[in-house]
Design an enzyme around this catalytic site. Structure first.
Site, mmCIF file in Angstrom:
data_model
loop_
_atom_site.group_PDB
_atom_site.id
_atom_site.type_symbol
_atom_site.label_atom_id
_atom_site.label_comp_id
_atom_site.label_asym_id
_atom_site.label_seq_id
_atom_site.Cartn_x
_atom_site.Cartn_y
_atom_site.Cartn_z
ATOM 1 C CG HIS A 215 -1.799 -1.123 0.881
ATOM 2 N ND1 HIS A 215 -2.205 -1.691 2.590
ATOM 3 C CD2 HIS A 215 -3.008 -1.341 0.367
ATOM 4 C CE1 HIS A 215 -3.283 -2.696 2.730
ATOM 5 N NE2 HIS A 215 -3.493 -2.426 1.225
ATOM 6 C CE LYS B 187 -10.816 -7.774 1.103
ATOM 7 N NZ LYS B 187 -9.473 -6.883 1.023
ATOM 8 N NE ARG C 30 -2.791 -7.579 -4.579
ATOM 9 C CZ ARG C 30 -3.122 -7.955 -3.331
ATOM 10 N NH1 ARG C 30 -2.896 -8.098 -2.519
ATOM 11 N NH2 ARG C 30 -4.533 -7.653 -3.935
ATOM 12 C CB SER D 145 -4.223 -6.692 5.246
ATOM 13 O OG SER D 145 -3.882 -5.470 4.046
HETATM 14 P P1 ADP Z 1 -9.573 -3.904 -0.620
HETATM 15 O O1 ADP Z 1 -11.090 -4.621 0.334
HETATM 16 O O2 ADP Z 1 -10.213 -2.397 -0.714
HETATM 17 O O3 ADP Z 1 -9.689 -4.285 -2.052
HETATM 18 P P2 ADP Z 1 -7.030 -3.811 0.265
HETATM 19 O O4 ADP Z 1 -6.873 -3.057 1.383
HETATM 20 O O5 ADP Z 1 -6.973 -4.833 0.784
HETATM 21 O O6 ADP Z 1 -8.651 -3.110 0.603
HETATM 22 O O7 ADP Z 1 -6.550 -3.643 -0.830
HETATM 23 C C1 ADP Z 1 -6.728 -1.225 -1.415
HETATM 24 C C2 ADP Z 1 -6.222 -1.480 -3.040
HETATM 25 O O8 ADP Z 1 -4.347 -2.189 -3.172
HETATM 26 C C3 ADP Z 1 -6.790 -2.855 -3.937
HETATM 27 O O9 ADP Z 1 -6.272 -2.176 -5.042
HETATM 28 C C4 ADP Z 1 -5.509 -3.509 -3.941
HETATM 29 O O10 ADP Z 1 -5.532 -4.228 -4.766
HETATM 30 C C5 ADP Z 1 -3.830 -2.966 -3.533
HETATM 31 N N1 ADP Z 1 -3.195 -3.652 -3.021
HETATM 32 C C6 ADP Z 1 -3.443 -4.480 -1.523
HETATM 33 N N2 ADP Z 1 -1.612 -5.053 -1.547
HETATM 34 C C7 ADP Z 1 -0.768 -4.285 -2.125
HETATM 35 C C8 ADP Z 1 0.600 -4.926 -2.811
HETATM 36 N N3 ADP Z 1 0.569 -5.545 -2.201
HETATM 37 N N4 ADP Z 1 0.866 -3.855 -3.885
HETATM 38 C C9 ADP Z 1 0.011 -3.154 -4.679
HETATM 39 N N5 ADP Z 1 -1.058 -3.306 -4.529
HETATM 40 C C10 ADP Z 1 -1.674 -3.429 -3.793
#
Ligand code: ADP
Length: 167
Positions: free
Chosen positions: A17, A41, A90, A128
């Protein structure tokens, strides 16, 4: 002024992130990181905690602001006069989710676009959920979360997992 919104669960914030936020903050004048509700979630960290962790992680970035909101991301973006929503991509699972989300958003509001960024190599397999799993199996997370946050994140995840998980 070029304004972007980067919405997500951030449960908790990872280096993946943060990498996206840092890269986007170089291109846009202002970036709002939005802790938002994903109806599919359940969360370990409260909205306030997620905001606090993100604020700590992004304190070196002057043009980044972190907020939480339960409203539709599109409405939040409009309120902030942002024309772009940022998402990370990803793998194929993300691709499927993100293209659906984009089509949905775009059908509602064509003035707000979605820009998708690929992760830097180190963060390609980072999520996460994988951070939660590492804590669950007593492994180190320092390399995967922003500097200074590992102990706090570990403590919180351990507390919740110990309460909920018994074989
Ligand atoms: P959501 O529930 O909205 O998917 P996340 O916190 O899981 O929330 O992810 C937020 C955004 O960040 C999403 O677009 C996800 O694909 C991206 N994301 C999560 N982890 C990574 C990572 N390691 N590298 C790049 N983007 C990421």
């Amino acid at each position: 002024m070029k304004i972007a919104v980067y919405p997500g669960s951030f449960d908790p914030v990872s280096n993946g992130h943060l990498d996206i936020i840092e890269r986007v903050s170089k291109v846009f004048d202002k970036v709002y990181v939005l802790v938002s509700l994903n109806p599919y979630k359940t969360y370990i960290f409260s909205g306030e905690e997620r905001v606090e962790l993100l604020k700590f992680a992004t304190k070196h970035l002057d043009n980044v602001e972190v907020e939480a909101s339960n409203q539709l991301v599109l409405n939040y973006a409009k309120q902030k006069q942002a024309k772009v929503i940022i998402r990370g991509l990803r793998n194929f699972i993300d691709y499927q989710n993100e293209i659906t989300l984009f089509q949905f958003n775009h059908s509602i509001d064509q003035d707000i676009d979605t820009f998708v960024l690929f992760p830097s190599t180190n963060n390609l397999f980072l999520s996460s959920s994988s951070i939660k799993e590492l804590v669950m199996f007593d492994s180190e997370i320092k390399d995967y979360v922003p500097a200074g946050l590992a102990d706090r994140i570990k403590e919180r995840i351990s507390a919740v997992l110990n309460k909920n998980s018994k074989l």
